[in-house]
Motif scaffolding. Structure first.
Motif, PDB file in Angstrom:
ATOM      1  N   PHE A  46      37.903 -18.023-132.575  1.00 44.73           N
ATOM      2  CA  PHE A  46      36.562 -17.630-132.150  1.00 44.73           C
ATOM      3  C   PHE A  46      36.255 -16.137-132.257  1.00 44.73           C
ATOM      4  O   PHE A  46      35.086 -15.760-132.369  1.00 44.73           O
ATOM      5  CB  PHE A  46      36.336 -18.057-130.688  1.00 44.73           C
ATOM      6  N   PHE A  47      37.276 -15.263-132.189  1.00 44.28           N
ATOM      7  CA  PHE A  47      37.008 -13.836-132.032  1.00 44.28           C
ATOM      8  C   PHE A  47      37.578 -12.969-133.151  1.00 44.28           C
ATOM      9  O   PHE A  47      37.678 -11.764-132.986  1.00 44.28           O
ATOM     10  CB  PHE A  47      37.584 -13.347-130.688  1.00 44.28           C
ATOM     11  N   HIS A  48      37.957 -13.563-134.305  1.00 43.01           N
ATOM     12  CA  HIS A  48      38.616 -12.750-135.328  1.00 43.01           C
ATOM     13  C   HIS A  48      37.688 -11.711-135.954  1.00 43.01           C
ATOM     14  O   HIS A  48      38.154 -10.739-136.534  1.00 43.01           O
ATOM     15  CB  HIS A  48      39.228 -13.644-136.417  1.00 43.01           C
ATOM     16  N   ASN A  49      36.382 -11.897-135.843  1.00 42.82           N
ATOM     17  CA  ASN A  49      35.432 -10.893-136.340  1.00 42.82           C
ATOM     18  C   ASN A  49      34.729 -10.146-135.212  1.00 42.82           C
ATOM     19  O   ASN A  49      33.786  -9.402-135.451  1.00 42.82           O
ATOM     20  CB  ASN A  49      34.371 -11.560-137.233  1.00 42.82           C
ATOM     21  N   LYS A  50      35.188 -10.305-133.989  1.00 47.25           N
ATOM     22  CA  LYS A  50      34.555  -9.664-132.837  1.00 47.25           C
ATOM     23  C   LYS A  50      35.565  -9.505-131.707  1.00 47.25           C
ATOM     24  O   LYS A  50      35.358 -10.005-130.596  1.00 47.25           O
ATOM     25  CB  LYS A  50      33.333 -10.447-132.377  1.00 47.25           C
ATOM     26  N   MET A  51      36.658  -8.796-131.996  1.00 47.34           N
ATOM     27  CA  MET A  51      37.752  -8.700-131.028  1.00 47.34           C
ATOM     28  C   MET A  51      37.313  -8.031-129.728  1.00 47.34           C
ATOM     29  O   MET A  51      37.853  -8.305-128.670  1.00 47.34           O
ATOM     30  CB  MET A  51      38.940  -7.952-131.616  1.00 47.34           C
ATOM     31  N   ARG A  52      36.281  -7.153-129.804  1.00 46.38           N
ATOM     32  CA  ARG A  52      35.830  -6.471-128.578  1.00 46.38           C
ATOM     33  C   ARG A  52      35.318  -7.461-127.538  1.00 46.38           C
ATOM     34  O   ARG A  52      35.404  -7.200-126.342  1.00 46.38           O
ATOM     35  CB  ARG A  52      34.739  -5.440-128.915  1.00 46.38           C
ATOM     36  N   ARG A  53      34.785  -8.590-127.991  1.00 47.64           N
ATOM     37  CA  ARG A  53      34.235  -9.577-127.059  1.00 47.64           C
ATOM     38  C   ARG A  53      35.332 -10.298-126.280  1.00 47.64           C
ATOM     39  O   ARG A  53      35.045 -10.939-125.271  1.00 47.64           O
ATOM     40  CB  ARG A  53      33.375 -10.588-127.818  1.00 47.64           C
ATOM     41  N   LEU A  54      36.547 -10.222-126.755  1.00 47.96           N
ATOM     42  CA  LEU A  54      37.680 -10.761-126.012  1.00 47.96           C
ATOM     43  C   LEU A  54      38.398  -9.660-125.234  1.00 47.96           C
ATOM     44  O   LEU A  54      38.714  -9.822-124.046  1.00 47.96           O
ATOM     45  CB  LEU A  54      38.660 -11.443-126.970  1.00 47.96           C
ATOM     46  N   ILE A  55      38.649  -8.521-125.892  1.00 46.19           N
ATOM     47  CA  ILE A  55      39.460  -7.475-125.277  1.00 46.19           C
ATOM     48  C   ILE A  55      38.751  -6.823-124.091  1.00 46.19           C
ATOM     49  O   ILE A  55      39.334  -6.671-123.008  1.00 46.19           O
ATOM     50  CB  ILE A  55      39.847  -6.405-126.315  1.00 46.19           C
ATOM     51  N   ALA A  56      37.508  -6.406-124.264  1.00 46.49           N
ATOM     52  CA  ALA A  56      36.816  -5.665-123.205  1.00 46.49           C
ATOM     53  C   ALA A  56      36.672  -6.496-121.919  1.00 46.49           C
ATOM     54  O   ALA A  56      37.029  -6.028-120.828  1.00 46.49           O
ATOM     55  CB  ALA A  56      35.455  -5.173-123.711  1.00 46.49           C
ATOM     56  N   PRO A  57      36.182  -7.750-121.987  1.00 41.54           N
ATOM     57  CA  PRO A  57      36.095  -8.523-120.741  1.00 41.54           C
ATOM     58  C   PRO A  57      37.462  -8.826-120.123  1.00 41.54           C
ATOM     59  O   PRO A  57      37.615  -8.778-118.891  1.00 41.54           O
ATOM     60  CB  PRO A  57      35.392  -9.815-121.174  1.00 41.54           C
ATOM     61  N   ALA A  58      38.452  -9.143-120.968  1.00 42.25           N
ATOM     62  CA  ALA A  58      39.779  -9.470-120.434  1.00 42.25           C
ATOM     63  C   ALA A  58      40.387  -8.280-119.707  1.00 42.25           C
ATOM     64  O   ALA A  58      40.952  -8.423-118.614  1.00 42.25           O
ATOM     65  CB  ALA A  58      40.701  -9.940-121.556  1.00 42.25           C
ATOM     66  N   MET A  59      40.286  -7.098-120.289  1.00 43.76           N
ATOM     67  CA  MET A  59      40.839  -5.913-119.640  1.00 43.76           C
ATOM     68  C   MET A  59      40.072  -5.575-118.371  1.00 43.76           C
ATOM     69  O   MET A  59      40.664  -5.120-117.381  1.00 43.76           O
ATOM     70  CB  MET A  59      40.844  -4.730-120.600  1.00 43.76           C
ATOM     71  N   ALA A  60      38.764  -5.790-118.367  1.00 51.03           N
ATOM     72  CA  ALA A  60      37.969  -5.522-117.161  1.00 51.03           C
ATOM     73  C   ALA A  60      38.398  -6.449-116.023  1.00 51.03           C
ATOM     74  O   ALA A  60      38.577  -6.006-114.872  1.00 51.03           O
ATOM     75  CB  ALA A  60      36.480  -5.696-117.470  1.00 51.03           C
ATOM     76  N   VAL A  61      38.576  -7.738-116.317  1.00 52.59           N
ATOM     77  CA  VAL A  61      39.016  -8.686-115.293  1.00 52.59           C
ATOM     78  C   VAL A  61      40.429  -8.336-114.823  1.00 52.59           C
ATOM     79  O   VAL A  61      40.732  -8.387-113.622  1.00 52.59           O
ATOM     80  CB  VAL A  61      38.961 -10.129-115.834  1.00 52.59           C
ATOM     81  N   SER A  62      41.281  -7.941-115.775  1.00 48.32           N
ATOM     82  CA  SER A  62      42.637  -7.520-115.408  1.00 48.32           C
ATOM     83  C   SER A  62      42.598  -6.333-114.450  1.00 48.32           C
ATOM     84  O   SER A  62      43.389  -6.256-113.501  1.00 48.32           O
ATOM     85  CB  SER A  62      43.427  -7.157-116.664  1.00 48.32           C
TER      86      SER A  62
END
Length: 433
Positions: free
Chosen positions: A296-312
């Motif tokens: 789902f995110f291979h062309n938009k890694m920021r949409r996975l990384i930014a929310p995941a790190m924020a929740v972390s």
């Protein structure tokens, strides 16, 4: 005509295998299995010392900043040898580089147990760091040479599950060993694992696989040079993202055992068990993150990384405020589990897009970002713990969260963006054409 790199790899691995689908699958499976085991041993060897730090500090009369420096000197050397290790793999072959690295770091794992004072321990851990630092980029190059592009991200995800698994297994092995034979003999015991693994790589690692689709370069490798790879702003942004992620990871790995033993008064065996729990959760998070990125995110890694790190980051805040050991481990597990979703996306972009001829150097640069975090974090957190408290030291992890979010938002997201960034940044006019 084959490139000189391919010629050196042919000499390194005894020639190229056939390219039939069945043979390629067999090569892929055996390569992934061997590299997975090698990475597990890598993490066990480097993390035994985190449980041994209180005993080492007691023997050599060290405060927490000095204990942190033992970890930091390793990471400085480890970070500094990332790119040289990748260049060496590109020049002499990934297999040779990995075997030299494994053999050397295993020797210095054992020598850690023979350190006779603080200075000798620092020197041994520095050389240990140099030898381990040659391995990551070489292992990624070995993977790219033996796995077809369409399988490469999945294979890398499986291999890199070893990082969290190794971090989980290390305290389970180190805790009982430290309790049974002491910190010095523990290092001698785990060194044997690396020697055996080096022999296994030499004997069983498959030959390189050459096929028409062996790489998916941003441009033809002939149009790139090493300087354009190492000075790329795009790669440095991904390295900065990895740096932020690893500030969280290495901060927790480095100081959770000491916190449990010194503040919560948990014995070394039980501290090992508790320390391992969040990293089993992280193993699951790494697998899920690789799947989500691939699908789902291979062309938009920021949409996975930014929310995941924020929740972390939210989980880290709750962890810092925890009043019981159970709460601390629970929220640490949540923080590591969610942040581990980011691991494969960070690696995925350059792994997909860099030419095979520069895979070693490029991945070495990205990994440098993570290991730079390892160089800074243990010492800084140790100094903060000395001056204030462990909760204050763990608050430093929130800086890593912020760095990962900002850098991921600024990083190129697609092959088109990555290619455009390389063309803009090319140091020679011919490369930008």
């Amino acid at each position: 005509m084959k490139s000189s790199v391919h010629e050196s790899n042919q000499k390194d691995d005894g020639g190229f295998s056939g390219d039939s689908s069945g043979k390629a699958s067999d090569v892929a499976r055996l390569t992934v299995f061997l590299l997975f085991l090698a990475w597990v041993i890598d993490y066990i060897d480097r993390l035994v010392i985190t449980l041994a730090l209180p005993a080492i500090g007691h023997q050599f009369h060290l405060d927490k900043a000095e204990q942190g420096l033992i970890l930091t000197v390793f990471f400085i050397a480890y970070a500094a040898s990332q790119v040289p290790g990748g260049v060496l793999a590109d020049k002499i072959g990934a297999k040779r580089t990995m075997i030299v690295a494994l053999g050397t770091w295993s020797v210095f794992t054992g020598l850690t147990g023979l350190a006779f004072n603080y200075v000798s321990l620092l020197a041994i851990r520095a050389i240990f760091g140099v030898s381990e630092g040659m391995f990551p980029a070489a292992s990624m190059k070995a993977l790219s040479e033996r796995i077809r592009p369409q399988q490469r991200l999945t294979a890398t995800g499986v291999v890199f599950c070893s990082n969290s698994l190794g971090a989980a297994l290390a305290p389970l092995i180190a805790g009982p060993a430290l309790a049974a034979v002491g910190w010095k003999n523990s290092f001698l015991l785990v060194a044997i694992l690396g020697i055996v693994m080096a022999a296994a790589l030499w004997k069983f690692l498959p030959r390189t696989l050459l096929s028409a689709d062996a790489s998916e370069p941003v441009r033809h490798a002939a149009s790139l040079d090493l300087r354009s790879v190492l000075t790329s702003r795009a790669l440095w942004l991904i390295a900065a993202t990895f740096c932020g992620y690893d500030i969280v990871l290495w901060g927790l790995i480095s100081w959770t055992p000491s916190y449990l033993m010194e503040v919560r008064h948990i014995n070394v065996r039980n501290s090992g068990i508790l320390t391992s729990i969040p990293f089993f959760v992280g193993t699951i998070g790494t697998i899920i993150g690789g799947y989500l990125f691939d699908r789902f995110f291979h062309n938009k890694m920021r949409r996975l990384i930014a929310p995941a790190m924020a929740v972390s980051g939210v989980f880290l805040v709750v962890m810092i405020k925890a009043t019981t050991v159970g709460q601390f481990i629970l929220w640490e597990s949540c923080a590591i589990g969610v942040s581990s979703l980011c691991f494969m996306p960070i690696y995925g972009v350059p792994l997909r897009l860099l030419p095979q001829d520069f895979a070693g150097a490029g991945m070495g640069l990205v990994n440098f970002g993570g290991q730079f975090a390892g160089a800074l974090t243990p010492f800084i957190m140790g100094a903060i713990a000395d001056a204030f408290s462990f909760p204050a030291a763990f608050s430093f992890l929130l800086f890593g969260v912020a760095l990962a979010i900002v850098a991921s938002l600024a990083s190129p997201q697609t092959k088109k963006d990555f290619d455009a960034a390389f063309r803009r940044e090319a140091p020679y006019p011919a490369l930008a054409q």
